[in-house]
Each structure stands twice: as structure tokens, then as C-alpha cells.
Design an enzyme around this catalytic site. Structure first.
Site, PDB file in Angstrom:
ATOM      1  N   ARG A 155       0.875  -1.177   0.000  1.00 38.30           N
ATOM      2  CA  ARG A 155       0.000   0.000   0.000  1.00 38.30           C
ATOM      3  C   ARG A 155       0.909   1.223   0.000  1.00 38.30           C
ATOM      4  O   ARG A 155       2.039   1.177   0.490  1.00 38.30           O
ATOM      5  CB  ARG A 155      -0.886   0.018   1.243  1.00 38.30           C
ATOM      6  CG  ARG A 155      -1.797  -1.197   1.380  1.00 38.30           C
ATOM      7  CD  ARG A 155      -2.581  -1.126   2.686  1.00 38.30           C
ATOM      8  NE  ARG A 155      -3.507  -2.243   2.835  1.00 38.30           N
ATOM      9  CZ  ARG A 155      -3.211  -3.391   3.442  1.00 38.30           C
ATOM     10  NH1 ARG A 155      -2.006  -3.558   3.963  1.00 38.30           N
ATOM     11  NH2 ARG A 155      -4.103  -4.357   3.538  1.00 38.30           N
ATOM     12  N   LYS A 170      -2.297  -2.978   7.928  1.00 33.73           N
ATOM     13  CA  LYS A 170      -3.484  -2.555   8.666  1.00 33.73           C
ATOM     14  C   LYS A 170      -3.625  -3.354   9.960  1.00 33.73           C
ATOM     15  O   LYS A 170      -3.352  -4.543  10.001  1.00 33.73           O
ATOM     16  CB  LYS A 170      -4.729  -2.751   7.799  1.00 33.73           C
ATOM     17  CG  LYS A 170      -4.841  -1.761   6.644  1.00 33.73           C
ATOM     18  CD  LYS A 170      -6.156  -1.925   5.903  1.00 33.73           C
ATOM     19  CE  LYS A 170      -6.325  -0.882   4.817  1.00 33.73           C
ATOM     20  NZ  LYS A 170      -7.611  -1.029   4.096  1.00 33.73           N
ATOM     21  N   HIS A 220      -2.590   2.764  -6.069  1.00 34.27           N
ATOM     22  CA  HIS A 220      -3.129   1.532  -5.489  1.00 34.27           C
ATOM     23  C   HIS A 220      -3.367   0.473  -6.555  1.00 34.27           C
ATOM     24  O   HIS A 220      -3.358  -0.733  -6.254  1.00 34.27           O
ATOM     25  CB  HIS A 220      -4.425   1.828  -4.740  1.00 34.27           C
ATOM     26  CG  HIS A 220      -4.820   0.750  -3.770  1.00 34.27           C
ATOM     27  ND1 HIS A 220      -4.076   0.451  -2.634  1.00 34.27           N
ATOM     28  CD2 HIS A 220      -5.858  -0.130  -3.771  1.00 34.27           C
ATOM     29  CE1 HIS A 220      -4.652  -0.547  -1.981  1.00 34.27           C
ATOM     30  NE2 HIS A 220      -5.717  -0.920  -2.649  1.00 34.27           N
ATOM     31  N   ARG A 268      -0.719  -2.148  -6.732  1.00 35.64           N
ATOM     32  CA  ARG A 268      -0.881  -3.252  -5.771  1.00 35.64           C
ATOM     33  C   ARG A 268      -1.836  -4.296  -6.347  1.00 35.64           C
ATOM     34  O   ARG A 268      -1.583  -5.501  -6.252  1.00 35.64           O
ATOM     35  CB  ARG A 268      -1.394  -2.699  -4.451  1.00 35.64           C
ATOM     36  CG  ARG A 268      -1.738  -3.740  -3.385  1.00 35.64           C
ATOM     37  CD  ARG A 268      -2.059  -3.004  -2.091  1.00 35.64           C
ATOM     38  NE  ARG A 268      -2.906  -3.760  -1.181  1.00 35.64           N
ATOM     39  CZ  ARG A 268      -2.441  -4.609  -0.265  1.00 35.64           C
ATOM     40  NH1 ARG A 268      -1.146  -4.834  -0.161  1.00 35.64           N
ATOM     41  NH2 ARG A 268      -3.282  -5.242   0.559  1.00 35.64           N
ATOM     42  N   HIS A 295      -3.923  -9.498   3.582  1.00 41.30           N
ATOM     43  CA  HIS A 295      -5.373  -9.528   3.752  1.00 41.30           C
ATOM     44  C   HIS A 295      -5.743 -10.388   4.955  1.00 41.30           C
ATOM     45  O   HIS A 295      -5.235 -11.509   5.100  1.00 41.30           O
ATOM     46  CB  HIS A 295      -6.050 -10.107   2.503  1.00 41.30           C
ATOM     47  CG  HIS A 295      -6.076  -9.156   1.343  1.00 41.30           C
ATOM     48  ND1 HIS A 295      -6.308  -9.565   0.051  1.00 41.30           N
ATOM     49  CD2 HIS A 295      -5.911  -7.810   1.287  1.00 41.30           C
ATOM     50  CE1 HIS A 295      -6.273  -8.512  -0.745  1.00 41.30           C
ATOM     51  NE2 HIS A 295      -6.036  -7.436  -0.024  1.00 41.30           N
ATOM     52  N   TYR A 339      -9.581 -11.289  -6.877  1.00 47.09           N
ATOM     53  CA  TYR A 339      -8.657 -11.351  -8.009  1.00 47.09           C
ATOM     54  C   TYR A 339      -8.914 -12.562  -8.900  1.00 47.09           C
ATOM     55  O   TYR A 339      -8.529 -12.568 -10.062  1.00 47.09           O
ATOM     56  CB  TYR A 339      -7.208 -11.362  -7.511  1.00 47.09           C
ATOM     57  CG  TYR A 339      -6.830 -10.074  -6.822  1.00 47.09           C
ATOM     58  CD1 TYR A 339      -6.583  -8.920  -7.547  1.00 47.09           C
ATOM     59  CD2 TYR A 339      -6.770  -9.999  -5.433  1.00 47.09           C
ATOM     60  CE1 TYR A 339      -6.261  -7.727  -6.915  1.00 47.09           C
ATOM     61  CE2 TYR A 339      -6.454  -8.814  -4.792  1.00 47.09           C
ATOM     62  CZ  TYR A 339      -6.205  -7.684  -5.539  1.00 47.09           C
ATOM     63  OH  TYR A 339      -5.900  -6.510  -4.909  1.00 47.09           O
TER      64      TYR A 339
END
Length: 322
Positions: free
Chosen positions: A165, A190, A258, A261, A284, A293
């Protein structure tokens, strides 16, 4: 939190401050998440102020009714808020109510009974392989100084080469990637979750060139990527450079930092990458997020099938019999 105070009494102000503090300390929420939740709660209390014709009180949250929440969401929708914004707003209110419930000050039953607005899931929009390579190779096209051009190439190469990110790349310390023999590095994503990302030679090459040209101190107590005056590089600068590249390379508006990514994940999957591994590389929390994806790759495979398979390409015979 100054705007909130206009619409809340002293007791409610104190609980809001305690809740935001808990989000940072206990939940390890990012500053962006904390700001978004605070903003959503402020909007709700602005609504309650109009709804009750007085400033919000702690008692207003003691037994919040679904009717009041529905009225709030309806008012936000009239103002043009989309399903994603409404869902996040409801999530922020629920979080605050859970904080109050743990202290015996409110019930979250009404908020739990509310169903979040249905959201249409949009697929990630990656660049083509050629487009991603063009971006990383031409990232220095608009730079007047060599070190700034090398910086721009290094940042975008990290996004595409490691799937970072933009916030993760700009948070790297000055001693990161100093050893060209390193084959991986830890990244804090995150929620404070740490993952290992592999380092390919192109990343070492791009960052090494930037390190050699950068005129500022790149020690561990400083950030790796610096602005023109030596301060930390801001995301807006990277986004502005990407916008220029879009125009120069004829790329679509979806070609953002982004999107690099997204391109990292999509191109790995297309080359046979394992979905679980890609989940770990992206950081994730849920596999369902990474599975988006597979829809992109399925569309690519169907396109190849339609263009290459003999039975897909063969035209049906025309029956000339009467």
C-alpha cells in the site's frame, strides 16, 4: 474532535474521547480509520441534534431505536452518500454503542437489528503487465532533479514489485532496503499486522539508485522517502506524479498508485501464484478479499479461450439445404 463537541454534552464528550482512545490503543486502528469513525459519529450526532431539537446526550444512546438509525441513513442517502459510506457510518455507530454497552451505559440491540445497506462489490482494476512496467520505468519523466526521479521510480517499483500500500511504502524507515542481499522484509500493515514480502532485484536496484542520489540523511530514525525539502514524502505527491504518467502513457483513470498493488496480485495469480500465498503477501485478513482477483483472472482465461480454442473459434457450418 472539536466539531463533535458542539453537538454533545459533557458526559457524552468524555465517552467519545475514551472510545477513540480505545480504538487506537486496544484495537490498533489506523489513524485514518479513527478519523473516519469520528467523522461518522459526528454526522450522526448532528442528525440527532436536529431530530431532538437539542444537543446530543448520553441518554440518547442508552436505547437507540432502529427507527432513528433508519432516519439517519435516509437523510445521508438524500445528501448523496453511497452504500459504502452508509455501511461504514453504521459500523462506526455500532462500534461506539459496543463501547458504551461494555460499560453498562447503552444497548446495541437496535443497531444490531439494522441491516447494512447492500453494496455492489467492484472488482479491482489492475494495469496490464505492459502498463505496469511502463509506469515503473517512466516514473522519473517529470522530475527536474535526478534524485527525485529516482525516488519516484523506487516508490512505484515497491508498489508493483512488493504489492505494498502507498502508506506502507512511505512509512519505511531510512535504513530499509540498505542491504542488497536481503531477500525479504517485514511490513506492518493494517491493524498492526506484520507480514514478510519478498524482495526482487528490480526493487533493490530502484531503491539502491535512490539511496545513492538522495541528498538527505537516510538513517533509521528518518523516513526512507523524502520530499523536495527533506520532509517525509506525502501520498499526494505520489498520486500527482501518477496522474501525470496516466496522461503521458494513455492509461485509464483507474491507473492509480493503489492499482499497482492490484496489478501485483493479478499478475502473480495469472502466472500460477497460489491464492493463499497472495493473501499473505498482500496482508489480507480474509481470503474472501483476495478472492476478488480470481474473478479478474477468470475473465482473462475466458478471453484467451474464446480467442484460441479451436472449437471456440470455429464458425458454425451454414446449412444450405432448403
Amino acid at each position: 474532535m472539536s466539531n463533535v463537541l458542539i453537538f454533545a454534552n459533557t458526559a457524552l464528550m468524555g465517552e467519545i474521547a475514551a472510545w477513540l482512545g480505545a480504538l487506537r490503543a486496544e484495537r490498533q486502528a489506523s489513524e485514518e480509520t479513527v478519523e473516519a469513525y469520528e467523522r461518522d459519529l459526528r454526522q450522526f450526532m448532528t442528525f440527532l441534534t436536529t431530530y431532538h431539537a437539542r444537543p446530543s446526550q448520553l441518554a440518547d444512546f442508552a436505547d437507540l431505536k432502529p427507527m432513528e438509525l433508519r432516519a439517519f441513513l435516509a437523510s445521508r442517502r438524500r445528501d448523496g452518500a453511497g452504500a459504502k459510506s452508509l455501511g461504514r457510518g453504521l459500523s462506526g455507530i455500532r462500534s461506539f454503542l459496543r463501547h458504551l454497552e461494555r460499560k453498562g451505559l447503552a444497548s446495541s440491540a437496535g443497531a444490531k437489528a439494522m441491516r447494512a445497506p447492500r453494496q455492489t462489490k467492484s472488482l479491482p482494476r489492475p494495469l496490464t503487465i505492459a502498463g505496469a512496467l511502463d509506469v515503473t520505468e517512466e516514473a522519473d519523466a517529470f522530475s527536474t532533479e535526478a534524485w527525485i526521479g529516482a525516488r519516484d521510480v523506487a516508490v512505484l517499483t515497491l508498489l508493483y514489485g512488493c504489492g505494498l500500500r502507498i502508506s506502507e511504502a512511505l512509512a519505511l524507515r531510512g535504513n530499509a532496503l540498505a542491504d542488497p542481499a536481503e531477500r525479504s522484509m517485514p511490513i506492518t500493515g493494517k491493524g498492526g499486522k506484520v507480514r514478510l514480502v519478498p524482495l526482487i532485484p528490480a526493487v533493490h536496484e530502484a531503491v539502491g539508485r535512490y539511496r545513492a542520489l538522495c541528498p538527505f540523511d537516510l538513517s533509521a530514525h528518518e523516513t526512507l522517502f523524502r520530499g523536495a525539502r527533506g520532509g517525509p514524502l506525502r501520498p499526494q505527491i505520489v498520486q500527482r506524479n501518477m496522474a501525470r504518467l496516466r496522461g503521458a502513457l494513455g492509461l485509464p483513470p483507474s491507473a492509480t498508485p493503489h492499482a499497482l498493488r492490484h496489478s501485483f496480485a493479478t499478475h502473480l495469480l495469472a502466472a500460477g501464484g497460489d491464492l493463499r500465498t497472495i493473501q499473505d503477501l498482500l496482508g489480507h485478513a480474509s481470503l474472501s478479499t483476495t478472492q476478488a482477483y480470481t474473478a479478474i483472472d477468470s475473465a482473462r482465461l475466458l478471453s484467451i479461450y474464446d480467442g484460441a480454442h479451436p472449437r471456440a473459434r470455429r464458425k458454425p457450418a451454414i446449412d444450405t439445404k432448403p
